[in-house]
Design a protein around this motif. Structure first.
Motif, PDB file in Angstrom:
ATOM      1  N   GLU A 114       0.844  -1.198   0.000  1.00  0.00           N
ATOM      2  CA  GLU A 114       0.000   0.000   0.000  1.00  0.00           C
ATOM      3  C   GLU A 114       0.882   1.252   0.000  1.00  0.00           C
ATOM      4  O   GLU A 114       0.616   2.220  -0.718  1.00  0.00           O
ATOM      5  CB  GLU A 114      -0.909  -0.012   1.225  1.00  0.00           C
ATOM      6  N   PHE A 115       1.939   1.212   0.775  1.00  0.00           N
ATOM      7  CA  PHE A 115       2.849   2.345   0.916  1.00  0.00           C
ATOM      8  C   PHE A 115       3.496   2.723  -0.420  1.00  0.00           C
ATOM      9  O   PHE A 115       3.623   3.906  -0.747  1.00  0.00           O
ATOM     10  CB  PHE A 115       3.928   1.994   1.942  1.00  0.00           C
ATOM     11  N   VAL A 116       3.901   1.714  -1.208  1.00  0.00           N
ATOM     12  CA  VAL A 116       4.556   2.003  -2.497  1.00  0.00           C
ATOM     13  C   VAL A 116       3.553   2.119  -3.634  1.00  0.00           C
ATOM     14  O   VAL A 116       3.930   2.388  -4.769  1.00  0.00           O
ATOM     15  CB  VAL A 116       5.624   0.936  -2.836  1.00  0.00           C
ATOM     16  N   GLY A 117       2.265   1.874  -3.339  1.00  0.00           N
ATOM     17  CA  GLY A 117       1.220   2.139  -4.324  1.00  0.00           C
ATOM     18  C   GLY A 117       0.798   0.984  -5.201  1.00  0.00           C
ATOM     19  O   GLY A 117       0.180   1.205  -6.245  1.00  0.00           O
ATOM     20  N   ILE A 118       1.072  -0.260  -4.792  1.00  0.00           N
ATOM     21  CA  ILE A 118       0.687  -1.401  -5.643  1.00  0.00           C
ATOM     22  C   ILE A 118      -0.088  -2.464  -4.865  1.00  0.00           C
ATOM     23  O   ILE A 118      -0.114  -3.622  -5.262  1.00  0.00           O
ATOM     24  CB  ILE A 118       1.911  -2.044  -6.329  1.00  0.00           C
ATOM     25  N   ALA A 119      -0.759  -2.086  -3.776  1.00  0.00           N
ATOM     26  CA  ALA A 119      -1.521  -3.057  -2.984  1.00  0.00           C
ATOM     27  C   ALA A 119      -2.564  -3.824  -3.800  1.00  0.00           C
ATOM     28  O   ALA A 119      -2.765  -5.022  -3.569  1.00  0.00           O
ATOM     29  CB  ALA A 119      -2.184  -2.362  -1.793  1.00  0.00           C
ATOM     30  N   PRO A 120      -3.262  -3.207  -4.779  1.00  0.00           N
ATOM     31  CA  PRO A 120      -4.248  -3.973  -5.547  1.00  0.00           C
ATOM     32  C   PRO A 120      -3.651  -5.137  -6.336  1.00  0.00           C
ATOM     33  O   PRO A 120      -4.384  -6.031  -6.772  1.00  0.00           O
ATOM     34  CB  PRO A 120      -4.834  -2.919  -6.508  1.00  0.00           C
ATOM     35  N   ARG A 121      -2.336  -5.146  -6.510  1.00  0.00           N
ATOM     36  CA  ARG A 121      -1.683  -6.211  -7.277  1.00  0.00           C
ATOM     37  C   ARG A 121      -1.019  -7.253  -6.373  1.00  0.00           C
ATOM     38  O   ARG A 121      -0.196  -8.045  -6.830  1.00  0.00           O
ATOM     39  CB  ARG A 121      -0.648  -5.619  -8.226  1.00  0.00           C
ATOM     40  N   ALA A 122      -1.398  -7.273  -5.095  1.00  0.00           N
ATOM     41  CA  ALA A 122      -0.740  -8.149  -4.121  1.00  0.00           C
ATOM     42  C   ALA A 122      -0.773  -9.618  -4.518  1.00  0.00           C
ATOM     43  O   ALA A 122       0.185 -10.362  -4.276  1.00  0.00           O
ATOM     44  CB  ALA A 122      -1.380  -7.967  -2.747  1.00  0.00           C
TER      45      ALA A 122
ATOM     46  N   ARG B  64       8.757  -0.819  -7.947  1.00  0.00           N
ATOM     47  CA  ARG B  64       8.169  -0.466  -6.653  1.00  0.00           C
ATOM     48  C   ARG B  64       8.138  -1.672  -5.716  1.00  0.00           C
ATOM     49  O   ARG B  64       8.337  -1.539  -4.499  1.00  0.00           O
ATOM     50  CB  ARG B  64       6.761   0.094  -6.853  1.00  0.00           C
ATOM     51  N   LEU B  65       7.895  -2.847  -6.287  1.00  0.00           N
ATOM     52  CA  LEU B  65       7.880  -4.063  -5.475  1.00  0.00           C
ATOM     53  C   LEU B  65       9.259  -4.328  -4.881  1.00  0.00           C
ATOM     54  O   LEU B  65       9.375  -4.741  -3.722  1.00  0.00           O
ATOM     55  CB  LEU B  65       7.418  -5.251  -6.325  1.00  0.00           C
ATOM     56  N   GLU B  66      10.314  -4.095  -5.653  1.00  0.00           N
ATOM     57  CA  GLU B  66      11.666  -4.261  -5.117  1.00  0.00           C
ATOM     58  C   GLU B  66      11.914  -3.336  -3.933  1.00  0.00           C
ATOM     59  O   GLU B  66      12.543  -3.723  -2.945  1.00  0.00           O
ATOM     60  CB  GLU B  66      12.702  -3.971  -6.209  1.00  0.00           C
ATOM     61  N   ILE B  67      11.422  -2.117  -4.034  1.00  0.00           N
ATOM     62  CA  ILE B  67      11.588  -1.169  -2.929  1.00  0.00           C
ATOM     63  C   ILE B  67      10.825  -1.650  -1.698  1.00  0.00           C
ATOM     64  O   ILE B  67      11.320  -1.594  -0.571  1.00  0.00           O
ATOM     65  CB  ILE B  67      11.128   0.234  -3.354  1.00  0.00           C
ATOM     66  N   ALA B  68       9.601  -2.148  -1.903  1.00  0.00           N
ATOM     67  CA  ALA B  68       8.804  -2.663  -0.783  1.00  0.00           C
ATOM     68  C   ALA B  68       9.506  -3.840  -0.115  1.00  0.00           C
ATOM     69  O   ALA B  68       9.528  -3.940   1.120  1.00  0.00           O
ATOM     70  CB  ALA B  68       7.416  -3.081  -1.276  1.00  0.00           C
ATOM     71  N   ARG B  69      10.081  -4.735  -0.916  1.00  0.00           N
ATOM     72  CA  ARG B  69      10.781  -5.890  -0.347  1.00  0.00           C
ATOM     73  C   ARG B  69      11.999  -5.451   0.465  1.00  0.00           C
ATOM     74  O   ARG B  69      12.280  -5.999   1.531  1.00  0.00           O
ATOM     75  CB  ARG B  69      11.202  -6.851  -1.456  1.00  0.00           C
ATOM     76  N   ALA B  70      12.730  -4.450  -0.039  1.00  0.00           N
ATOM     77  CA  ALA B  70      13.879  -3.940   0.710  1.00  0.00           C
ATOM     78  C   ALA B  70      13.441  -3.300   2.023  1.00  0.00           C
ATOM     79  O   ALA B  70      14.063  -3.507   3.070  1.00  0.00           O
ATOM     80  CB  ALA B  70      14.645  -2.936  -0.148  1.00  0.00           C
ATOM     81  N   LEU B  71      12.357  -2.529   1.996  1.00  0.00           N
ATOM     82  CA  LEU B  71      11.851  -1.908   3.217  1.00  0.00           C
ATOM     83  C   LEU B  71      11.381  -2.947   4.227  1.00  0.00           C
ATOM     84  O   LEU B  71      11.401  -2.698   5.438  1.00  0.00           O
ATOM     85  CB  LEU B  71      10.701  -0.956   2.883  1.00  0.00           C
TER      86      LEU B  71
END
Length: 313
Positions: free
Chosen positions: A193-201, A215-222
């Protein structure tokens, strides 16, 4: 955030027998509905790790760093620091040594000379996974995701860096194992949700548009709860509107309490989000300063535009 104490195998089994509800199966779809609320997302995403370095003090110190391959110097006596709470840009022409510097900091390459200190302690020859646990996370120049796993599963892998379940607990699926699975799903959804791709979970990572994969790579790093987030050309392949959105995301990441090291070729993006910039050319540092100082630096202009050396003397 305090972590649960390690349990012996017997204690883990006893806990499972005492609380059967604690071992219910995790349903990735049954996440907290209020995670879409910005305040709830911010609470889950915010870093909870103890950081010895004070705000504005040196979090990472690179001193005299050199990396050689077969006698060829890819990095030559590079020195700079990153202060806690800032966004530092690392720029330079192709082949300047930017990614080599990233790799030396994150344990992919062993430096030929020099030292790297992080949060007050030398990294030395620490292995990559231990560097991650110390609090340094990174993305890659080329997207590296598990394509057959969903977006949520990819982020959940990142959360595992902070989990404490033993091999025994994983095999016998103890309450701690289930608690950490539930936490991973909730935190993973909040990060998406934070990186803007929650609907594609629930979509496979390989099926996501290129920008969403970044964006998913950034979420995984976070998800590893880093003290320092290293982004290696996160805007590569983006169109102008996607770059503008990425600038907003990087600024939001810093506002949430993270420190960012950014490699990027797009000067508009770099000048728009960084507090300071370090410039490399042929493996050596040629300049360091604020965006306005770097923009007007003759040596930097020469490195990018090919101005003859005599003109910058």
């Amino acid at each position: 955030m305090s972590e649960p104490e390690d349990l012996t195998p017997d204690a883990e089994l006893a806990e499972a027998e005492a609380d059967p509800e604690a071992t219910r199966i995790v349903d990735p779809a049954a996440v907290a509905a209020d995670l879409a609320d910005p305040e709830a997302v911010a609470e889950v995403v915010a870093p909870h790790r103890d950081i010895a370095t004070g705000e504005g003090e040196k979090l990472l110190e690179v001193s005299g760093l050199s990396v050689e391959f077969g006698g060829l110097a890819a990095l030559d006596d590079v020195t700079f620091d990153i202060k806690r709470g800032e966004i530092l840009g690392l720029i330079g022409p192709n082949g300047a040594g930017k990614t080599t510097c990233f790799n030396a900091i994150t344990g992919v390459y062993r430096p030929s000379a020099g030292t790297v200190r992080f949060d007050g302690a030398p990294l030395g020859r620490i292995k990559q996974h231990k560097i991650t646990r110390l609090g340094i996370a990174r993305t890659f120049q080329n997207v590296r995701l598990w394509g057959e796993m969903t977006a949520l599963e990819n982020v959940c892998v990142g959360t595992d860096a902070r989990h404490k379940t033993s091999v025994f607990g994983g095999i016998f699926r103890t309450p701690r194992h289930y608690r950490e699975e539930h936490d991973a799903v909730d935190r993973g959804m909040a990060l998406l949700e934070f990186v803007g791709i929650a609907p594609r979970a629930a979509e496979k990572a390989s099926n996501l548009p290129y920008g969403d994969q970044r964006r998913l790579e950034i979420a995984r790093a976070l998800a590893t709860e880093p003290k320092l987030l290293c982004l290696d050309e996160p805007a590569a392949g983006f169109n102008p509107s996607e770059k503008t959105a990425l600038m907003g995301l990087i600024q939001k990441i810093r506002e949430d309490g993270y420190t960012v090291l950014l490699i990027e070729h797009d000067m508009r993006l770099v000048m728009g989000v960084t507090d300071r910039i370090v410039v490399l050319e042929f493996g050596r540092k040629i300049a360091e300063g604020t965006p306005s100082e770097i923009r007007d630096n003759p040596a930097v202009i020469a490195a990018y535009l090919g101005v003859p050396d005599d003109d910058t003397a």
